[in-house]
Design a protein around this motif. Structure first.
Motif, mmCIF file in Angstrom:
data_model
loop_
_atom_site.group_PDB
_atom_site.id
_atom_site.type_symbol
_atom_site.label_atom_id
_atom_site.label_comp_id
_atom_site.label_asym_id
_atom_site.label_seq_id
_atom_site.Cartn_x
_atom_site.Cartn_y
_atom_site.Cartn_z
ATOM 1 N N VAL A 1 0.906 -2.237 3.029
ATOM 2 C CA VAL A 1 -0.067 -3.302 2.773
ATOM 3 C C VAL A 1 0.659 -4.649 2.797
ATOM 4 O O VAL A 1 1.554 -4.904 1.987
ATOM 5 N N ALA A 2 0.281 -5.480 3.752
ATOM 6 C CA ALA A 2 0.878 -6.819 3.841
ATOM 7 C C ALA A 2 0.140 -7.732 2.865
ATOM 8 O O ALA A 2 -1.071 -7.928 2.987
ATOM 9 N N VAL A 3 0.868 -8.239 1.899
ATOM 10 C CA VAL A 3 0.235 -9.118 0.909
ATOM 11 C C VAL A 3 0.806 -10.535 1.040
ATOM 12 O O VAL A 3 1.929 -10.736 1.485
ATOM 13 N N ASP A 4 -0.014 -11.491 0.693
ATOM 14 C CA ASP A 4 0.479 -12.859 0.603
ATOM 15 C C ASP A 4 -0.320 -13.575 -0.483
ATOM 16 O O ASP A 4 -1.003 -12.931 -1.287
ATOM 17 N N GLU A 5 -0.233 -14.876 -0.516
ATOM 18 C CA GLU A 5 -0.838 -15.627 -1.611
ATOM 19 C C GLU A 5 -2.349 -15.771 -1.462
ATOM 20 O O GLU A 5 -3.007 -16.298 -2.364
ATOM 21 N N SER A 6 -2.887 -15.309 -0.349
ATOM 22 C CA SER A 6 -4.331 -15.463 -0.152
ATOM 23 C C SER A 6 -5.100 -14.415 -0.955
ATOM 24 O O SER A 6 -4.656 -13.278 -1.113
ATOM 25 N N LEU B 1 4.061 -2.376 -0.628
ATOM 26 C CA LEU B 1 3.569 -3.753 -0.614
ATOM 27 C C LEU B 1 4.622 -4.634 0.043
ATOM 28 O O LEU B 1 5.769 -4.671 -0.388
ATOM 29 N N LEU B 2 4.227 -5.327 1.089
ATOM 30 C CA LEU B 2 5.181 -6.122 1.868
ATOM 31 C C LEU B 2 4.816 -7.599 1.798
ATOM 32 O O LEU B 2 3.680 -7.983 2.076
ATOM 33 N N TYR B 3 5.789 -8.405 1.442
ATOM 34 C CA TYR B 3 5.580 -9.854 1.416
ATOM 35 C C TYR B 3 6.625 -10.526 2.305
ATOM 36 O O TYR B 3 7.823 -10.251 2.189
ATOM 37 N N ALA B 4 6.165 -11.377 3.193
ATOM 38 C CA ALA B 4 7.085 -12.103 4.082
ATOM 39 C C ALA B 4 7.308 -13.507 3.525
ATOM 40 O O ALA B 4 6.367 -14.290 3.398
ATOM 41 N N LYS B 5 8.549 -13.791 3.208
ATOM 42 C CA LYS B 5 8.919 -15.093 2.644
ATOM 43 C C LYS B 5 9.400 -15.983 3.782
ATOM 44 O O LYS B 5 10.280 -15.569 4.547
ATOM 45 N N PRO B 6 8.840 -17.181 3.906
ATOM 46 C CA PRO B 6 9.215 -18.032 5.046
ATOM 47 C C PRO B 6 10.708 -18.346 5.066
ATOM 48 O O PRO B 6 11.325 -18.558 4.022
ATOM 49 N N LEU B 7 11.261 -18.383 6.249
ATOM 50 C CA LEU B 7 12.646 -18.815 6.417
ATOM 51 C C LEU B 7 12.737 -20.327 6.267
ATOM 52 O O LEU B 7 11.766 -21.050 6.462
ATOM 53 N N ARG B 8 13.945 -20.791 5.982
ATOM 54 C CA ARG B 8 14.137 -22.233 5.849
ATOM 55 C C ARG B 8 13.737 -22.965 7.128
ATOM 56 O O ARG B 8 13.187 -24.057 7.093
ATOM 57 N N SER B 9 13.976 -22.315 8.262
ATOM 58 C CA SER B 9 13.661 -22.966 9.535
ATOM 59 C C SER B 9 12.172 -23.255 9.684
ATOM 60 O O SER B 9 11.773 -24.111 10.460
ATOM 61 N N ALA B 10 11.371 -22.533 8.899
ATOM 62 C CA ALA B 10 9.927 -22.779 8.976
ATOM 63 C C ALA B 10 9.585 -24.178 8.489
ATOM 64 O O ALA B 10 8.629 -24.784 8.948
ATOM 65 N N GLU C 1 9.248 -18.106 -6.215
ATOM 66 C CA GLU C 1 8.260 -17.931 -7.282
ATOM 67 C C GLU C 1 6.956 -17.355 -6.725
ATOM 68 O O GLU C 1 6.316 -16.518 -7.352
ATOM 69 N N MET C 2 6.591 -17.842 -5.551
ATOM 70 C CA MET C 2 5.367 -17.343 -4.920
ATOM 71 C C MET C 2 5.474 -15.853 -4.632
ATOM 72 O O MET C 2 4.549 -15.083 -4.893
ATOM 73 N N ALA C 3 6.624 -15.446 -4.099
ATOM 74 C CA ALA C 3 6.854 -14.014 -3.814
ATOM 75 C C ALA C 3 6.702 -13.196 -5.095
ATOM 76 O O ALA C 3 6.037 -12.149 -5.098
ATOM 77 N N ASP C 4 7.305 -13.681 -6.181
ATOM 78 C CA ASP C 4 7.219 -12.961 -7.463
ATOM 79 C C ASP C 4 5.775 -12.876 -7.942
ATOM 80 O O ASP C 4 5.325 -11.833 -8.412
ATOM 81 N N ARG C 5 5.084 -14.013 -7.827
ATOM 82 C CA ARG C 5 3.697 -14.046 -8.316
ATOM 83 C C ARG C 5 2.794 -13.097 -7.512
ATOM 84 O O ARG C 5 1.993 -12.363 -8.078
ATOM 85 N N VAL C 6 2.951 -13.160 -6.197
ATOM 86 C CA VAL C 6 2.110 -12.308 -5.341
ATOM 87 C C VAL C 6 2.377 -10.836 -5.644
ATOM 88 O O VAL C 6 1.452 -10.039 -5.808
ATOM 89 N N MET C 7 3.661 -10.494 -5.745
ATOM 90 C CA MET C 7 4.003 -9.094 -6.001
ATOM 91 C C MET C 7 3.499 -8.639 -7.370
ATOM 92 O O MET C 7 3.028 -7.500 -7.514
ATOM 93 N N GLU D 1 -3.093 5.965 -10.929
ATOM 94 C CA GLU D 1 -1.741 6.451 -10.682
ATOM 95 C C GLU D 1 -1.476 6.521 -9.185
ATOM 96 O O GLU D 1 -1.862 7.470 -8.510
ATOM 97 N N VAL D 2 -0.808 5.537 -8.709
ATOM 98 C CA VAL D 2 -0.444 5.551 -7.295
ATOM 99 C C VAL D 2 0.979 5.014 -7.179
ATOM 100 O O VAL D 2 1.350 4.058 -7.869
ATOM 101 N N ALA D 3 1.772 5.683 -6.361
ATOM 102 C CA ALA D 3 3.161 5.259 -6.198
ATOM 103 C C ALA D 3 3.204 3.935 -5.436
ATOM 104 O O ALA D 3 2.525 3.782 -4.421
ATOM 105 N N VAL D 4 3.980 3.009 -5.958
ATOM 106 C CA VAL D 4 4.056 1.682 -5.341
ATOM 107 C C VAL D 4 5.512 1.304 -5.094
ATOM 108 O O VAL D 4 6.352 1.465 -5.961
ATOM 109 N N GLU D 5 5.785 0.847 -3.897
ATOM 110 C CA GLU D 5 7.082 0.249 -3.582
ATOM 111 C C GLU D 5 6.836 -1.185 -3.139
ATOM 112 O O GLU D 5 5.785 -1.478 -2.587
ATOM 113 N N THR D 6 7.803 -2.045 -3.393
ATOM 114 C CA THR D 6 7.631 -3.431 -2.951
ATOM 115 C C THR D 6 8.783 -3.825 -2.023
ATOM 116 O O THR D 6 9.921 -3.385 -2.194
ATOM 117 N N ARG D 7 8.441 -4.644 -1.056
ATOM 118 C CA ARG D 7 9.471 -5.183 -0.145
ATOM 119 C C ARG D 7 9.194 -6.650 0.074
ATOM 120 O O ARG D 7 8.082 -7.028 0.463
#
Lengths: 165, 165
Positions: A13-18, A43-52, A77-83, A95-101
């Motif tokens: 599941v791709a998650v973000d701040e939306s 749960l996958l969150y993509a954090k922008p690179l500095r180049s962005a 902080e956004m990554a932490d909050r979203v996760m 009860e569902v197994a959850v992994e975060t990336r």
């Protein structure tokens, strides 16, 4: 039913701040994750690179290192909050197994490359989002991923409240 | 799990003559339809309009009425065959309520308009197909529908055997 034995599925599941991506997560839990499942939600969150940030800089204006540091802190902080929110949604469900990336990079690349490595049973996404800044320039992340990943893709729109629907 | 009461969901599955769309149906049955569900699967097939043949006629060549009649017969037979296969897949899966709809028109328009009227819980599609002729000219039906319908969309690719993957 033909299938009575609970299968061990991997659901990416791709998650973000939306709100839409978190709605997609909820929808997936209620409609795809079954009661006796041995499903693992990744749960996958993509954090922008500095180049962005510098890519924003089309006018010759350069961000100071202070601003870049502030943006990086904001992103962490956004990554932490979203996760935290995403994990709470999962735990409230049951009860569902959850992994975060959390991975650094463009959401489109990250989601596609993680999907390629993990080979999930299904990739779940909101129809918009995945980087507030990027989506304005690059268009639909979900479209790109749906085109490029090999697994089934579930694109969930948030009903009514979404301005784009 | 939070959700123990079986919900009555309406699942719209767009089927066509492609193996991919029938794989999408199977995937949906195995992964979305739950054991004690009161789900209703609505199988939707879009039968090309006569004008679709003449649209092929870019070179000034006109199809004879014989050819048009043959194409119409072929289309009707194709609709019957696809629906028979799709219903068999559902029945082999287990006890699930199935409705069928065959509509005349462009697959993109048909799928979007039926989705708008039915307001299904989810629309399930293969990632290609939905008219062997049309897809070459019009591109991805699933992309168009994912953009335009308001419900969640599940796009299922057929693994490995698909030449496009």
């Amino acid at each position: 039913m033909a299938e009575t034995v609970a299968r061990e599925r991997k659901i990416l599941v791709a998650v973000d701040e939306s709100e839409e991506s978190l709605y997609a997560l909820s929808w997936c839990l209620e409609n795809v994750v079954s009661e006796n499942s041995k499903d693992t939600l990744v749960l996958l969150y993509a954090k922008p690179l500095r180049s962005a940030y510098t890519a924003l800089d089309g006018t010759g204006y350069l961000f100071s290192s202070d601003i870049v540091a502030t943006m990086e802190r904001h992103n962490n902080e956004m990554a932490d909050r979203v996760m935290a929110r995403a994990k709470k949604i999962c735990h409230d469900f049951g009860e569902v197994a959850v992994e975060t990336r959390v991975e650094n990079g463009d959401a489109r690349d990250i989601i596609c490359s993680v999907a390629q490595k993990l080979v999930p049973d299904v990739l779940v996404m909101g129809s918009h989002g995945y980087g507030l800044i990027k989506r304005a320039f690059l268009g639909s992340v979900s479209y790109h991923c749906a085109q490029n990943v090999k697994c089934p893709v579930l694109v969930v729109k948030r009903p009514k409240t979404s301005r784009n629907n």
